[in-house]
Design a protein around this motif. Structure first.
Motif, PDB file in Angstrom:
ATOM      1  N   TRP A  11     105.033  74.531 -12.261  1.00 34.49           N
ATOM      2  CA  TRP A  11     105.318  73.672 -13.211  1.00 34.49           C
ATOM      3  C   TRP A  11     104.635  73.490 -14.558  1.00 34.49           C
ATOM      4  O   TRP A  11     103.788  74.402 -14.690  1.00 34.49           O
ATOM      5  CB  TRP A  11     104.977  72.073 -12.733  1.00 34.49           C
ATOM      6  CG  TRP A  11     105.616  71.538 -11.498  1.00 34.49           C
ATOM      7  CD1 TRP A  11     106.299  72.274 -10.658  1.00 34.49           C
ATOM      8  CD2 TRP A  11     106.339  70.329 -11.540  1.00 34.49           C
ATOM      9  NE1 TRP A  11     107.128  71.434  -9.641  1.00 34.49           N
ATOM     10  CE2 TRP A  11     107.049  70.189 -10.303  1.00 34.49           C
ATOM     11  CE3 TRP A  11     106.392  69.318 -12.171  1.00 34.49           C
ATOM     12  CZ2 TRP A  11     107.713  69.088  -9.742  1.00 34.49           C
ATOM     13  CZ3 TRP A  11     106.835  67.923 -11.553  1.00 34.49           C
ATOM     14  CH2 TRP A  11     107.534  67.903 -10.493  1.00 34.49           C
ATOM     15  N   HIS A  12     105.369  73.191 -15.919  1.00 35.37           N
ATOM     16  CA  HIS A  12     104.809  73.244 -16.894  1.00 35.37           C
ATOM     17  C   HIS A  12     103.819  72.114 -16.991  1.00 35.37           C
ATOM     18  O   HIS A  12     103.850  70.863 -16.301  1.00 35.37           O
ATOM     19  CB  HIS A  12     105.671  73.001 -18.116  1.00 35.37           C
ATOM     20  CG  HIS A  12     106.745  74.220 -18.292  1.00 35.37           C
ATOM     21  ND1 HIS A  12     106.152  75.304 -18.444  1.00 35.37           N
ATOM     22  CD2 HIS A  12     108.055  74.264 -18.094  1.00 35.37           C
ATOM     23  CE1 HIS A  12     107.243  76.154 -18.867  1.00 35.37           C
ATOM     24  NE2 HIS A  12     108.308  75.564 -18.254  1.00 35.37           N
ATOM     25  N   THR A  13     102.459  72.034 -17.301  1.00 33.36           N
ATOM     26  CA  THR A  13     101.636  71.099 -17.473  1.00 33.36           C
ATOM     27  C   THR A  13     100.673  71.089 -18.627  1.00 33.36           C
ATOM     28  O   THR A  13     100.613  71.901 -19.707  1.00 33.36           O
ATOM     29  CB  THR A  13     100.482  71.444 -16.440  1.00 33.36           C
ATOM     30  OG1 THR A  13      99.812  72.690 -16.581  1.00 33.36           O
ATOM     31  CG2 THR A  13     100.885  71.539 -14.809  1.00 33.36           C
ATOM     32  N   TRP A  64     105.681  68.610 -15.538  1.00 35.56           N
ATOM     33  CA  TRP A  64     107.225  68.513 -15.484  1.00 35.56           C
ATOM     34  C   TRP A  64     107.870  69.890 -14.877  1.00 35.56           C
ATOM     35  O   TRP A  64     107.070  71.170 -15.274  1.00 35.56           O
ATOM     36  CB  TRP A  64     107.705  67.982 -16.733  1.00 35.56           C
ATOM     37  CG  TRP A  64     107.700  68.971 -17.684  1.00 35.56           C
ATOM     38  CD1 TRP A  64     108.290  70.204 -18.234  1.00 35.56           C
ATOM     39  CD2 TRP A  64     106.490  68.900 -18.706  1.00 35.56           C
ATOM     40  NE1 TRP A  64     107.837  70.767 -19.330  1.00 35.56           N
ATOM     41  CE2 TRP A  64     106.632  70.133 -19.556  1.00 35.56           C
ATOM     42  CE3 TRP A  64     105.328  68.324 -18.724  1.00 35.56           C
ATOM     43  CZ2 TRP A  64     105.701  70.390 -20.642  1.00 35.56           C
ATOM     44  CZ3 TRP A  64     104.467  68.810 -19.708  1.00 35.56           C
ATOM     45  CH2 TRP A  64     104.578  69.610 -20.632  1.00 35.56           C
ATOM     46  N   ARG A  65     108.848  70.137 -14.282  1.00 36.12           N
ATOM     47  CA  ARG A  65     109.548  70.964 -13.938  1.00 36.12           C
ATOM     48  C   ARG A  65     110.105  71.824 -15.056  1.00 36.12           C
ATOM     49  O   ARG A  65     110.875  71.018 -15.988  1.00 36.12           O
ATOM     50  CB  ARG A  65     110.820  70.851 -12.833  1.00 36.12           C
ATOM     51  CG  ARG A  65     110.334  70.200 -11.462  1.00 36.12           C
ATOM     52  CD  ARG A  65     111.351  69.571 -10.577  1.00 36.12           C
ATOM     53  NE  ARG A  65     112.158  68.972 -11.348  1.00 36.12           N
ATOM     54  CZ  ARG A  65     113.132  68.177 -11.035  1.00 36.12           C
ATOM     55  NH1 ARG A  65     113.263  68.479  -9.478  1.00 36.12           N
ATOM     56  NH2 ARG A  65     113.701  67.465 -11.483  1.00 36.12           N
ATOM     57  N   PRO A  66     109.953  73.156 -14.979  1.00 36.10           N
ATOM     58  CA  PRO A  66     110.636  73.846 -16.212  1.00 36.10           C
ATOM     59  C   PRO A  66     112.045  73.632 -16.720  1.00 36.10           C
ATOM     60  O   PRO A  66     112.604  73.439 -17.807  1.00 36.10           O
ATOM     61  CB  PRO A  66     110.640  75.148 -15.635  1.00 36.10           C
ATOM     62  CG  PRO A  66     109.440  75.379 -14.851  1.00 36.10           C
ATOM     63  CD  PRO A  66     109.603  74.006 -13.995  1.00 36.10           C
ATOM     64  N   ASP A  68     113.412  70.971 -16.706  1.00 37.70           N
ATOM     65  CA  ASP A  68     113.428  69.445 -16.789  1.00 37.70           C
ATOM     66  C   ASP A  68     113.032  69.240 -18.390  1.00 37.70           C
ATOM     67  O   ASP A  68     113.175  68.276 -19.015  1.00 37.70           O
ATOM     68  CB  ASP A  68     112.636  68.664 -16.046  1.00 37.70           C
ATOM     69  CG  ASP A  68     113.397  68.192 -14.947  1.00 37.70           C
ATOM     70  OD1 ASP A  68     114.664  68.394 -14.669  1.00 37.70           O
ATOM     71  OD2 ASP A  68     112.464  67.835 -13.738  1.00 37.70           O
ATOM     72  N   GLY A  69     112.544  70.486 -19.004  1.00 34.62           N
ATOM     73  CA  GLY A  69     111.921  70.367 -20.176  1.00 34.62           C
ATOM     74  C   GLY A  69     112.942  70.973 -21.344  1.00 34.62           C
ATOM     75  O   GLY A  69     113.891  71.511 -21.145  1.00 34.62           O
ATOM     76  N   SER A  70     112.925  70.317 -22.489  1.00 34.60           N
ATOM     77  CA  SER A  70     113.605  70.913 -23.603  1.00 34.60           C
ATOM     78  C   SER A  70     112.967  71.131 -24.900  1.00 34.60           C
ATOM     79  O   SER A  70     111.989  70.426 -25.251  1.00 34.60           O
ATOM     80  CB  SER A  70     114.835  69.691 -24.375  1.00 34.60           C
ATOM     81  OG  SER A  70     115.555  69.380 -23.092  1.00 34.60           O
ATOM     82  N   LEU A  71     113.138  72.402 -25.610  1.00 27.29           N
ATOM     83  CA  LEU A  71     112.467  72.739 -26.585  1.00 27.29           C
ATOM     84  C   LEU A  71     112.868  72.105 -27.849  1.00 27.29           C
ATOM     85  O   LEU A  71     114.135  72.350 -28.278  1.00 27.29           O
ATOM     86  CB  LEU A  71     112.490  74.138 -26.920  1.00 27.29           C
ATOM     87  CG  LEU A  71     111.540  74.881 -28.036  1.00 27.29           C
ATOM     88  CD1 LEU A  71     110.000  74.212 -27.780  1.00 27.29           C
ATOM     89  CD2 LEU A  71     111.547  76.484 -27.831  1.00 27.29           C
TER      90      LEU A  71
END
Length: 76
Positions: A11-13, A64-66, A68-71
């Motif tokens: 996960w991204h943290t 969050w799960r990768p 589910d992220g937005s740049l």
């Protein structure tokens, strides 16, 4: 939202510290000051098992799960 060091692998943290906690019935909202600067509000479902919860001053990890992220583009 997990205790420091407790996010699932992959996960991204972002590490942070709980600054405030608000009880909203079926939801708990945490204001988390991030170690990298800035802050986020995290909503956690109050399922009755979260009684211990986090308290202001507790070290935590926002994750969050990768997928589910937005740049977002930089603001000019």
């Amino acid at each position: 939202l997990w205790p420091a060091g407790g996010a699932p692998p992959g996960w991204h943290t972002a590490p942070g510290t709980v600054a405030a906690r608000v009880y909203l019935g079926d939801e708990l909202q945490y204001r988390v000051e991030l170690g990298a600067g800035g802050a986020v509000t995290v909503a956690v479902r109050n399922d009755g098992r979260s009684d211990a919860g986090f308290r202001p001053g507790d070290p935590v990890v926002v994750g969050w799960r990768p997928e589910d992220g937005s740049l977002l583009p930089p603001v000019a």
